[in-house]
Design a protein around this motif. Sequence first.
Motif, PDB file in Angstrom:
ATOM      1  N   SER A 208       0.654  -1.189  -0.115  1.00  0.00           N
ATOM      2  CA  SER A 208      -0.022  -0.057  -0.123  1.00  0.00           C
ATOM      3  C   SER A 208       0.973   1.444  -0.043  1.00  0.00           C
ATOM      4  O   SER A 208       0.564   2.328  -0.413  1.00  0.00           O
ATOM      5  N   VAL A 211       1.869   1.583  -3.388  1.00  0.00           N
ATOM      6  CA  VAL A 211       0.801   2.343  -4.144  1.00  0.00           C
ATOM      7  C   VAL A 211       0.540   3.691  -4.063  1.00  0.00           C
ATOM      8  O   VAL A 211       0.298   4.599  -4.882  1.00  0.00           O
ATOM      9  N   LEU A 212       0.774   4.232  -2.810  1.00  0.00           N
ATOM     10  CA  LEU A 212       0.638   5.542  -2.377  1.00  0.00           C
ATOM     11  C   LEU A 212       1.585   6.380  -3.054  1.00  0.00           C
ATOM     12  O   LEU A 212       1.331   7.588  -3.543  1.00  0.00           O
ATOM     13  N   GLU A 215       0.666   6.616  -6.630  1.00  0.00           N
ATOM     14  CA  GLU A 215      -0.492   7.709  -6.753  1.00  0.00           C
ATOM     15  C   GLU A 215      -0.008   9.083  -6.766  1.00  0.00           C
ATOM     16  O   GLU A 215      -0.527   9.883  -7.342  1.00  0.00           O
ATOM     17  N   ALA A 242      -4.110   5.850  -0.079  1.00  0.00           N
ATOM     18  CA  ALA A 242      -4.114   5.779  -1.497  1.00  0.00           C
ATOM     19  C   ALA A 242      -5.562   5.661  -2.012  1.00  0.00           C
ATOM     20  O   ALA A 242      -5.691   5.844  -3.285  1.00  0.00           O
ATOM     21  N   ARG A 246      -7.016   7.798  -5.098  1.00  0.00           N
ATOM     22  CA  ARG A 246      -7.486   7.119  -6.317  1.00  0.00           C
ATOM     23  C   ARG A 246      -8.822   7.728  -6.971  1.00  0.00           C
ATOM     24  O   ARG A 246      -9.142   7.801  -7.809  1.00  0.00           O
TER      25      ARG A 246
END
Length: 691
Positions: A208, A211-212, A215, A242, A246
């Motif tokens: 995660s 992913v952050l 992003e 995150a 999104r």
Amino acid sequence: MTDQAVEAGDARVPAHPPAQSEFLGRTRELKELRADIERAGLDTLSGRKAPRARVLLIAGRPGSGRTALAGELARQVAGRYPGGVLRARLSEPDGTPVPLARTARELLTALGLPTVPGAAEDDLTAELRSALADRSVLLLLDDAASAEQVDALLPDNPDCLAVAVSAGPLTGILDVRPCTPGGLDIKSGLELLSRRIGSVRVTVDPRSAEVLVEECRAQPAALELAGGWLAARPKAAVADLAKQLRSLRGELDEATPLARVFRLAHTGLTAPTARILRLLSLAPAGHVDPHTASALAGCSVGGARATLDELVALGLLRAVDSPLPQYEVPACLHPLLRSLAETRDRPAELQLARARMLERTVRLLHSCRAITETGNPQVRAKLLGTPRALRFPTPRAAEEWLTVRRPALLAAARLAVADGELDTLARRLMSQLVRAMVAHVGTQAAASDLYDVHRLVLDVAERRGLPREKAAALLNLGDLDARTGRTPQALARYRAALDAGRAADDPYATGRAMESVGGAHLELGDYDRAADWFGRALAQRLAREEGADAARLYGRIAAAHTYAGRYGEALRNWRAAAAGHRRCGDVAAQARALSELARVQEYAGRPEESLRTCQEAMEWARRADDLRLQAAVHLRLADTLEHLGDPAAAALHRAAAGRMLEEGPAAGPDGGRKAERGSNACEIRSASSED
């Protein structure tokens, strides 16, 4: 890392949070930039010696870490440049290019070199290039808006290096290869998050966290805000943030990652904190202190400071290393804050916030000046009636505040004048700013700033049709021009001031303008016109029965006639001057006039009369109890006696003068400054009732 405000000669670094002071990643970019320094340029390849400094360009969008990259490069290679590192920001936070004259003046000041008040842009940039011709310096130019800005500041010295930061290519500067920093690498992005929220929350959910970072496109500014958002919510998972980013990607298709994180951070603030944050877009040049925030929001100073510290912890504001609480709005967030303020707050509310901020600044400047005049009972009583938060405990504390806040105060004056709807406040602000500068810094030391402020006063006076203030501004500008040797320009200012004074039916302005016109002609060697203009000013003083000024003008007329060799007219006017000073009871001025009368008598070939006049002048000098004046008269007597063939008596008078000069009171360390403070070259005559 995030963009950091860089100003000429300013070594400030953010104080909070500590992690921001440590550079992350950018290994490839730094390697390329260092290699570019060693790269042979086009001049070298063609067999010619490079005529100018090498230019490195770091091009990227605000928030990409471009300024931090430039700062890290400067830190790594600074040892190669013994002349040091000079820093300048070439654009205001709102994107307006900074005038080249102001940038050149700040850089010259950082080098410890004096600048001529009101000097033209070409003269200042040429002076800067000349100063750097024999110095090996690194010039860091942040937020350049155009190639012309950079080109005008480049030293004609291949031993110097210029690192320019811009949003795009600088077309027009030869042999520049831009370095375009993208996002951080994933490892550095995760490290940046860990510094903000701790390593545990990243370690327990590494996917995660990655992913952050993705992003945020690994943009340092966006990651700073994301880390601040998570740090304020210890129970929130990284995955939650995150996911929210999104979802915002669909709602804000055109928004950058920084804009999306900023929107989320703003939404999470309480209503009062969010309002203060938006209003910070009105802060002059992005400089904020608790008083500025307090005035903008209409809250207490203590509450404003607590809010500012909260915004620093969230990454929405940057603390400045300073002896006083100082903050700055990150340049990358300024357009976002301004856009949000324009959509969320009514125009009338924003204008009211500006007015409150200017009014607070006026009151602080008044208090800053008043603390130097506590010997005056009326001033002391008025100062005691001022709220404690607006008072300074000592003159030293007031001077420190004025020094620290100087860039913001000057920016506030410029913004107030540019606004066009707050001219009354702008006039009061500039009046108090000039008086505070003269009180604490002195006319000579603050001359460059005073020149800029007087030009702003002139702009407002012309826009509002205020001939009285126009005359005062023109007189002040003329005085500063005259002091720097620009006598023709000063003469033009004085003539324009005379017209404005007549339009305002202001006898003070017209009288001073006529005398100043005469003084300019005297400086230019046109003694006939000088005597004529002094005579016009004298006629007005006599009509108004202003005896002291009339006596002084008789002396100025006499001086003009003396320079022209018309000794008869000079003698008549010096006698009138001495008589006028006697009627006014000014014994010292009478003695000086008699001494000058004796000088002219000697020039006219009347040494016996000169000796008698000198003796009379000595008697009045003794009554004035002025040792330095007595010493001057002794020297005048010595010259006269030498012409009369009595060298022994002349030697006695010279010895007496020497003893008096040794015994006389020496000027204190602030003596020159006190003399400057009495000058009328920095007055702003305003209709405002506030002194």
